[in-house]
Design an enzyme around this catalytic site. Structure first.
Site, short mmCIF file in Angstrom:
data_model
loop_
_atom_site.label_atom_id
_atom_site.label_comp_id
_atom_site.label_asym_id
_atom_site.label_seq_id
_atom_site.Cartn_x
_atom_site.Cartn_y
_atom_site.Cartn_z
N GLY A 13 0.79 -1.23 0.00
CA GLY A 13 0.00 0.00 0.00
C GLY A 13 0.81 1.27 0.00
O GLY A 13 0.33 2.33 0.42
N LYS A 14 2.06 1.20 -0.49
CA LYS A 14 2.91 2.40 -0.51
C LYS A 14 2.31 3.52 -1.35
O LYS A 14 2.37 4.68 -0.98
CB LYS A 14 4.30 2.06 -1.06
CG LYS A 14 5.14 1.16 -0.21
CD LYS A 14 6.56 1.07 -0.74
CE LYS A 14 6.65 0.62 -2.17
NZ LYS A 14 6.14 -0.75 -2.39
N VAL A 26 -0.84 4.13 -2.18
CA VAL A 26 -2.01 4.73 -1.53
C VAL A 26 -1.56 5.60 -0.35
O VAL A 26 -2.09 6.70 -0.14
CB VAL A 26 -2.99 3.64 -1.07
CG1 VAL A 26 -4.09 4.23 -0.17
CG2 VAL A 26 -3.65 2.99 -2.28
N LYS A 57 8.95 9.12 -8.27
CA LYS A 57 9.13 7.66 -8.33
C LYS A 57 10.45 7.43 -9.05
O LYS A 57 10.53 7.51 -10.29
CB LYS A 57 7.97 7.02 -9.11
CG LYS A 57 8.01 5.49 -9.13
CD LYS A 57 7.42 4.89 -7.88
CE LYS A 57 7.35 3.37 -7.98
NZ LYS A 57 6.76 2.75 -6.79
N GLY A 72 9.45 4.58 -3.02
CA GLY A 72 10.37 3.55 -3.46
C GLY A 72 9.65 2.42 -4.17
O GLY A 72 8.42 2.39 -4.27
N ALA A 73 10.44 1.48 -4.70
CA ALA A 73 9.91 0.27 -5.33
C ALA A 73 10.17 -0.90 -4.40
O ALA A 73 11.29 -1.09 -3.92
CB ALA A 73 10.60 0.04 -6.68
N GLY A 74 9.13 -1.68 -4.13
CA GLY A 74 9.30 -2.81 -3.23
C GLY A 74 9.64 -2.36 -1.82
O GLY A 74 9.09 -1.39 -1.31
N GLY A 101 -0.96 -0.10 5.55
CA GLY A 101 -1.34 0.33 4.22
C GLY A 101 -2.72 -0.06 3.77
O GLY A 101 -3.29 0.59 2.89
#
EC number: 6.3.3.3
Length: 243
Positions: A14-15, A17, A37, A110-112, A170
């Site tokens: 849920g990053k 959101v 991003k 971030g990603a992941g 999240g």
């Protein structure tokens, strides 16, 4: 804070959101908000990525994506497979600093998770946060297994000298099970502070006006919301009758 890094304990927590919720509340207060991003994976050029979701939910148009790769892998692995240069995180620092000079808040999603690699040198979103001197908002799952993932992430942050801005659940369901209810207290114990929020499951499907209300209810006053961690934990306190 002029820069806030948003990371998670893993992918799908849920990053996006949570990033949109912080952006929505800041924009509603009249702040100039940019969202970054550094690297998007698992999305083709013609498809909407995470920033499009943030823009739709928060009504923010100051959006910056620096790299995109089609395969749903770590940024480093996705770049290798696509035969493209990896995300250059050191250069991203300067780009974010330039944004922060003229914005009230820059959100960096971030990603992941925290230690996912962006290149073959091993640079991660943790390194980016450290280079920026930015606090980190940690987004976590509510269900069974989240305590170990959260503890490991917080330990990695502490080892790197990163400042925790808060822990946010999240995606909190309408009918949380016993593990979720029990985890609330333990998540606060791990973070050594009250929860900074719990966003409702399905919030990503709301319209912007509804989302702003959900963000206000789901984030703590630190982020412009009205979330009361003590009241939330009391409401969901586990009992023998809990589902």
């Amino acid at each position: 804070m002029s820069v806030l890094v948003v990371t998670g304990t893993c992918t799908g927590v849920g990053k996006t959101v949570a990033t949109a919720a912080v952006a929505s509340l800041a924009a509603a207060r009249g702040s100039a908000v940019a969202v970054v991003k550094p690297g998007q994976t698992g999305v083709r050029p013609e498809e909407d990525g995470d920033l499009a979701v943030v823009g739709r939910l928060a009504g923010v148009s100051d959006l910056h994506e620096y790299a995109r790769f089609p395969d749903a892998l770590s940024p480093a692995a996705a770049a290798r497979l696509a035969g493209l240069p990896p995300v250059d995180l050191p250069s991203v620092v300067g780009r974010i600093a330039d944004l922060a000079a003229t914005r009230d808040l820059v959100l960096v999603e971030g990603a992941g998770g925290l230690l996912v690699r962006y290149d073959d040198e091993g640079n991660t979103i943790a390194d980016l946060a450290r280079w920026l001197g930015a606090p980190v908002l940690l987004v976590v799952r509510p269900d069974l297994g989240t305590l170990n993932h959260t503890a490991l992430t917080l330990e990695a942050m502490a080892h790197r000298g990163l400042n925790l801005a808060g822990v946010v659940v999240g995606s909190w369901p309408d009918e949380p099970d016993l593990a979720m209810r029990s985890n609330l207290r333990d998540l606060e114990t791990l973070a050594a502070r009250p929860l900074a929020g719990a966003l409702p499951a399905g919030a990503g499907g709301l319209d912007p006006a509804e989302f702003l209300v959900a963000a206000h209810r789901g984030l703590a006053p630190t982020f412009g919301g009205s979330f009361d961690a003590v009241a939330f934990r009391a409401l969901h306190a586990p009992t023998k009758e809990s589902p």
